[in-house]
Write an enzyme that holds these catalytic residues in place. Structure first.
Site: not given
Length: 484
Positions: A157, A166, A181-182, A236, A257-258, A285, A291, A388, A448
């Site tokens: 999200w 991406r 699936k968004p 996650s 990408e966790l 940011r 992440c 995190e 990034s």
């Protein structure tokens, strides 16, 4: 403060086989503005039946799409890039409304996502192969690359346009069809991006989207289908492990990408002003909901007081409020659960001896807001040192030696990114080598970039997104032996 979009123009349906359609159950779920608690829209709540139709459409479309020309795919991506740029204001307004980030930052995300489309438009026509001769000289070895096949894309999200772009862009470039699936919390920006791909001429069935309040049932339908050959997930570590187990049943290619627990290291010889500027970028940011956000600040004891004072001053000057209002620097967190987590982590650190230099509380009024916060003297056993944070909280700990800080920085199951500030080239190269992460920011708080391979090591994930190798995640190698 008026958004540059009308709620009546929002896409809120599923997108399957080139058509917008309601969920089979006709169910919907609400999308909330986290700054005001206003319900922006109700979005189609897809289920297993919808998911099955989506993956079947992707399966039917794969053969023809896989044989499309690189130039055709590149042209579609380039048109999508132009359309995203032309719709920057509208896309940013939708993003701010459903996610909370300030409009200026939302526009920055739109630009970053657009650059992903442009980058992979250029990579689509550069997928090569190889040729060599066997050691006995009797066989010509031809190596070609083919699309993996239908891909499952699952996005978070916090960057609803950039993360969609991406993943979709390299899949399109490689010739893979997709089911997408968004995130439930921010589906509107993703659906607006999908509408742009349709307008750009993406053939029916290539991109299929199911929004849902039951992610597990939809994604499990896809991984169990036997049609999907690839899964790309950002989210996650806990969920990533579940998806890897599911993907194993059909031996699906996986990109994950966790989570992250990024160290931000300020060495004794660092330019403190530069380090503070870098800290603001690395920490704030997206309100810290990233992440890549700096989580643990390790500052050499000789400069920790100066760094803490200057950092706290800059953090205290940030304006917190509705992201749609001009002058806002920090928007709300995404939901009550995230706000409660941040408040609990700060309370735990303070109970174990941390001092609050600025912030440390939630402001009065509606919205999931938390004041930008700087803590010093944070004890190693504080929960936020091993969690995190995903919020606007910076936890500073002093260190004395380089060996000590490397040990502290690497003392985590995650390894996505680390930040190092030093004026010594030797130290910069040592820390770049010895930090157990997939990415290092040297004297910068931003890593990034579409041209860079984004991803981590350890439990921060598998594979890379972006850069020259981003498209490889969606390609298989084929070897042909030719007798000569």
């Amino acid at each position: 403060m008026t958004p540059s979009f009308s709620p009546s123009t929002l896409q809120t349906d599923l997108f399957i086989d080139g058509a917008w359609q309601k969920a089979a159950s006709s169910a919907t779920f609400p999308v909330e503005n986290p700054a005001t608690h206003e319900i922006i829209a109700h979005v189609a709540d897809g289920g297993p039946e919808d998911a099955a139709r989506a993956i079947e459409a992707a399966g039917r479309a794969q053969a023809a799409w896989g044989k499309s020309t690189p130039r055709e795919r590149a042209d579609i991506l380039r048109r999508a890039f132009d359309l995203v740029v032309a719709n920057t204001d509208r896309l940013a307004a939708i993003m701010t409304a459903e996610m909370g980030k300030p409009l200026a930052e939302a526009k920055g995300e739109v630009a970053y996502g657009a650059d992903m489309l442009r980058w992979f438009a250029e990579e689509a026509v550069r997928v090569g192969g190889d040729s060599t001769t066997s050691v006995d000289g009797n066989t010509r070895i031809l190596i070609t690359k083919e699309p993996v096949g239908p891909a499952v894309l699952v996005t978070p999200w916090n960057f609803p346009l950039a993360m969609g772009a991406r993943k979709i862009a390299p899949a399109v470039a490689a010739g893979c069809t997709m089911v997408f699936k968004p995130a439930e919390l921010t589906p509107l920006t993703s659906l607006a991006l999908v509408a742009i791909f349709k307008e750009a001429g993406l053939p029916d069935g290539v991109l299929n989207v199911v929004t849902t309040s039951s992610a597990s049932s939809v994604v499990r339908t896809w991984t169990d289908s036997g049609i999907a050959r690839k899964i790309s997930f950002t989210g996650s570590t806990e969920v990533g492990k579940v998806l890897l187990r599911q993907a194993a049943d059909n031996v699906m290619r996986s990109s994950m990408e966790l989570g992250g627990n990024a160290p931000f290291i300020v060495l004794a010889d660092a330019d403190v002003e530069k380090a503070v500027d870098g800290a603001m970028k690395a920490k704030m940011r997206n309100m810290g909901e990233a992440c890549t956000a700096a989580n643990r600040f390790f500052v050499h004891r000789s400069v920790v007081a100066e760094f803490g004072e200057k950092f706290a001053k800059k953090m205290s000057e940030l304006q917190t409020g509705n992201g749609a209002v001009a002058g806002t620097d920090v928007g709300p967190l995404i939901e009550q659960k995230g706000l409660d987590k941040v408040e609990s982590l700060v309370a735990d650190a303070v109970s174990k001896g941390a001092r609050v230099l600025t912030g440390g509380s939630r402001p009065e009024g509606p919205g999931y807001f938390y004041s930008p916060t700087v803590l010093v003297d944070v004890a190693p056993e504080s929960e936020l040192m091993s969690t995190e944070i995903f919020g606007p909280v910076a936890a500073i700990t002093a260190f004395d030696s380089e060996d000590e800080v490397l040990r502290l920085a690497n003392d985590t199951v995650w390894g996505l990114v680390g930040y190092v500030f030093t004026e010594s080239l030797d130290k910069a190269m040592r820390f770049s080598r010895d930090l157990e992460v997939g990415m290092v920011g040297l004297n910068t708080g931003l890593v990034s970039n579409p041209a860079a391979p984004f991803g981590g090591v350890k439990q921060s994930g598998l594979g890379r997104e972006g850069g020259k190798i981003g498209i490889e995640e969606f390609l298989e190698y084929k070897y042909t032996a030719l007798a000569v």
